[in-house]
Scaffold this motif. Structure first.
Motif, mmCIF file in Angstrom:
data_model
loop_
_atom_site.group_PDB
_atom_site.id
_atom_site.type_symbol
_atom_site.label_atom_id
_atom_site.label_comp_id
_atom_site.label_asym_id
_atom_site.label_seq_id
_atom_site.Cartn_x
_atom_site.Cartn_y
_atom_site.Cartn_z
ATOM 1 N N LYS A 199 0.839 -1.191 0.000
ATOM 2 C CA LYS A 199 0.000 0.000 0.000
ATOM 3 C C LYS A 199 0.876 1.244 0.000
ATOM 4 O O LYS A 199 1.810 1.362 0.769
ATOM 5 C CB LYS A 199 -0.927 0.013 1.200
ATOM 6 N N VAL A 200 0.542 2.145 -0.901
ATOM 7 C CA VAL A 200 1.205 3.442 -0.989
ATOM 8 C C VAL A 200 0.093 4.464 -0.807
ATOM 9 O O VAL A 200 -0.635 4.764 -1.754
ATOM 10 C CB VAL A 200 1.918 3.626 -2.345
ATOM 11 N N GLY A 201 -0.076 4.919 0.416
ATOM 12 C CA GLY A 201 -1.221 5.765 0.718
ATOM 13 C C GLY A 201 -2.478 4.939 0.561
ATOM 14 O O GLY A 201 -2.646 3.918 1.198
ATOM 15 N N ARG A 202 -3.358 5.365 -0.316
ATOM 16 C CA ARG A 202 -4.594 4.625 -0.584
ATOM 17 C C ARG A 202 -4.479 3.736 -1.812
ATOM 18 O O ARG A 202 -5.432 3.052 -2.166
ATOM 19 C CB ARG A 202 -5.728 5.621 -0.762
ATOM 20 N N LEU A 203 -3.340 3.741 -2.452
ATOM 21 C CA LEU A 203 -3.140 2.969 -3.679
ATOM 22 C C LEU A 203 -2.618 1.573 -3.367
ATOM 23 O O LEU A 203 -1.893 1.368 -2.403
ATOM 24 C CB LEU A 203 -2.143 3.679 -4.589
ATOM 25 N N LEU A 204 -2.979 0.626 -4.203
ATOM 26 C CA LEU A 204 -2.464 -0.730 -4.101
ATOM 27 C C LEU A 204 -1.419 -0.952 -5.186
ATOM 28 O O LEU A 204 -1.630 -0.605 -6.331
ATOM 29 C CB LEU A 204 -3.585 -1.760 -4.292
ATOM 30 N N ARG A 205 -0.316 -1.555 -4.797
ATOM 31 C CA ARG A 205 0.723 -1.943 -5.749
ATOM 32 C C ARG A 205 1.011 -3.413 -5.523
ATOM 33 O O ARG A 205 1.073 -3.875 -4.385
ATOM 34 C CB ARG A 205 2.010 -1.145 -5.514
ATOM 35 N N PHE A 206 1.188 -4.154 -6.599
ATOM 36 C CA PHE A 206 1.480 -5.574 -6.499
ATOM 37 C C PHE A 206 2.847 -5.844 -7.100
ATOM 38 O O PHE A 206 3.182 -5.326 -8.161
ATOM 39 C CB PHE A 206 0.429 -6.396 -7.247
ATOM 40 N N ARG A 207 3.622 -6.675 -6.429
ATOM 41 C CA ARG A 207 4.925 -7.067 -6.952
ATOM 42 C C ARG A 207 4.720 -8.128 -8.023
ATOM 43 O O ARG A 207 3.888 -9.026 -7.883
ATOM 44 C CB ARG A 207 5.794 -7.641 -5.848
ATOM 45 N N GLU A 208 5.490 -8.017 -9.080
ATOM 46 C CA GLU A 208 5.386 -8.973 -10.178
ATOM 47 C C GLU A 208 5.656 -10.383 -9.687
ATOM 48 O O GLU A 208 4.961 -11.322 -10.069
ATOM 49 C CB GLU A 208 6.363 -8.597 -11.292
ATOM 50 N N ARG A 209 6.634 -10.552 -8.821
ATOM 51 C CA ARG A 209 6.967 -11.892 -8.331
ATOM 52 C C ARG A 209 5.819 -12.510 -7.542
ATOM 53 O O ARG A 209 5.635 -13.721 -7.568
ATOM 54 C CB ARG A 209 8.254 -11.868 -7.521
ATOM 55 N N ASP A 210 5.022 -11.676 -6.834
ATOM 56 C CA ASP A 210 3.871 -12.210 -6.112
ATOM 57 C C ASP A 210 2.781 -12.674 -7.069
ATOM 58 O O ASP A 210 2.128 -13.693 -6.831
ATOM 59 C CB ASP A 210 3.302 -11.161 -5.146
ATOM 60 N N VAL A 211 2.583 -11.933 -8.151
ATOM 61 C CA VAL A 211 1.584 -12.321 -9.151
ATOM 62 C C VAL A 211 2.027 -13.598 -9.861
ATOM 63 O O VAL A 211 1.230 -14.518 -10.053
ATOM 64 C CB VAL A 211 1.337 -11.177 -10.166
ATOM 65 N N VAL A 212 3.302 -13.685 -10.199
ATOM 66 C CA VAL A 212 3.829 -14.890 -10.854
ATOM 67 C C VAL A 212 3.709 -16.089 -9.909
ATOM 68 O O VAL A 212 3.313 -17.180 -10.324
ATOM 69 C CB VAL A 212 5.294 -14.681 -11.301
ATOM 70 N N ALA A 213 3.998 -15.907 -8.635
ATOM 71 C CA ALA A 213 3.877 -16.989 -7.671
ATOM 72 C C ALA A 213 2.430 -17.445 -7.556
ATOM 73 O O ALA A 213 2.154 -18.649 -7.474
ATOM 74 C CB ALA A 213 4.400 -16.538 -6.309
ATOM 75 N N TYR A 214 1.489 -16.514 -7.565
ATOM 76 C CA TYR A 214 0.071 -16.868 -7.532
ATOM 77 C C TYR A 214 -0.299 -17.711 -8.763
ATOM 78 O O TYR A 214 -0.967 -18.736 -8.640
ATOM 79 C CB TYR A 214 -0.802 -15.618 -7.474
ATOM 80 N N LEU A 215 0.140 -17.283 -9.925
ATOM 81 C CA LEU A 215 -0.176 -18.008 -11.151
ATOM 82 C C LEU A 215 0.418 -19.409 -11.124
ATOM 83 O O LEU A 215 -0.215 -20.371 -11.558
ATOM 84 C CB LEU A 215 0.314 -17.238 -12.371
ATOM 85 N N GLU A 216 1.631 -19.552 -10.611
ATOM 86 C CA GLU A 216 2.263 -20.866 -10.532
ATOM 87 C C GLU A 216 1.530 -21.774 -9.554
ATOM 88 O O GLU A 216 1.349 -22.956 -9.810
ATOM 89 C CB GLU A 216 3.731 -20.728 -10.140
ATOM 90 N N ARG A 217 1.104 -21.208 -8.412
ATOM 91 C CA ARG A 217 0.347 -21.995 -7.442
ATOM 92 C C ARG A 217 -0.989 -22.424 -8.015
ATOM 93 O O ARG A 217 -1.432 -23.554 -7.837
ATOM 94 C CB ARG A 217 0.079 -21.172 -6.162
ATOM 95 N N ARG A 218 -1.633 -21.507 -8.700
ATOM 96 C CA ARG A 218 -2.994 -21.745 -9.187
ATOM 97 C C ARG A 218 -3.022 -22.635 -10.426
ATOM 98 O O ARG A 218 -3.866 -23.506 -10.550
ATOM 99 C CB ARG A 218 -3.627 -20.387 -9.485
#
Length: 50
Positions: A29-48
């Protein structure tokens, strides 16, 4: 950014904002904004989808 993740996953930005907790994506979280790390998204895709 949720918009970039939405484009990458082929879902709407609203879906990202509503489902990121359920999916196990950890935002930075950056203030009220959400930021996602690419590695977290890739890890989610690999798990899923292996």
């Amino acid at each position: 950014m949720p918009a970039e993740v939405a484009d990458w996953l082929k879902v709407s930005e609203l879906t990202i904002k509503n489902k990121y907790r359920t999916w196990g994506l950890r935002p930075q979280k950056v203030g009220r904004l959400l930021r996602f790390r690419e590695r977290d998204v890739v890890a989610y895709l690999e798990r899923r989808y292996g």
